[in-house]
Write an enzyme that holds these catalytic residues in place. Sequence first.
Site, short mmCIF file in Angstrom:
data_model
loop_
_atom_site.label_atom_id
_atom_site.label_comp_id
_atom_site.label_asym_id
_atom_site.label_seq_id
_atom_site.Cartn_x
_atom_site.Cartn_y
_atom_site.Cartn_z
N LYS A 38 -47.43 -34.23 20.29
CA LYS A 38 -46.03 -34.64 20.41
C LYS A 38 -45.44 -34.23 21.75
O LYS A 38 -45.56 -33.09 22.18
CB LYS A 38 -45.22 -34.00 19.28
CG LYS A 38 -43.80 -34.52 19.17
CD LYS A 38 -43.25 -34.22 17.79
CE LYS A 38 -41.81 -34.61 17.63
NZ LYS A 38 -41.48 -35.96 18.00
N GLY A 43 -46.81 -26.48 23.16
CA GLY A 43 -48.23 -26.62 23.49
C GLY A 43 -48.51 -27.89 24.28
O GLY A 43 -49.27 -27.88 25.25
N CYS A 44 -47.89 -28.98 23.88
CA CYS A 44 -48.11 -30.25 24.57
C CYS A 44 -47.52 -30.24 25.98
O CYS A 44 -48.08 -30.84 26.89
CB CYS A 44 -47.55 -31.40 23.74
SG CYS A 44 -48.41 -31.58 22.16
N THR A 45 -46.42 -29.53 26.15
CA THR A 45 -45.83 -29.40 27.48
C THR A 45 -46.75 -28.58 28.38
O THR A 45 -47.01 -28.97 29.53
CB THR A 45 -44.44 -28.75 27.39
OG1 THR A 45 -43.59 -29.63 26.63
CG2 THR A 45 -43.83 -28.52 28.76
N ALA A 48 -49.72 -30.80 29.33
CA ALA A 48 -49.34 -31.81 30.32
C ALA A 48 -49.14 -31.18 31.69
O ALA A 48 -49.55 -31.75 32.71
CB ALA A 48 -48.07 -32.54 29.87
#
Length: 155
Positions: A38, A43-45, A48
């Site tokens: 998401k 974590g996804c930030t 990325a």
Amino acid sequence: MLEVGSVAPAFTLPDKDGNSVSLSDFAGKKVVLYFYPKDSTPGCTRQAQAFRDAFAQFAAEGAVIIGISKDSVKSHFNFAAKQELPFILLSDTEKEVLQAYEVWQEKKLYGKVSMGVVRSVYVIDEDGKIAAAWTKVKPEQSAADALAFVCSCNK
């Protein structure tokens, strides 16, 4: 997880600007395809940002980075702008590509079972075959692992 050596499933999905992007657009190049749960979550930030920070190194090795999640085009646009992401983000709201790459799976969190994206990375070679695959990757480590693999292929 799809097996190394198998042909990578073809796809066409919209990017953060609504333009159609196909895997076949990158024939003859290495593609680092990463799947994440998401946009704008911690974590996804971090994941990325790790790919962003290594973007020039991937480009120097002739590799393209593509991130895919089930988030909308608008969500990807905002996420890419806020994090200054120079690579492609694709929206798979129908989860067809997530399922084709076997990353849409049952997950357990605090005893609750639900379906979701298992954070995974595939490296697809110039011939469209899966050259490497990692599942349940750590957000901060996945870019470094993929870069090390891509660099080792070019030696």
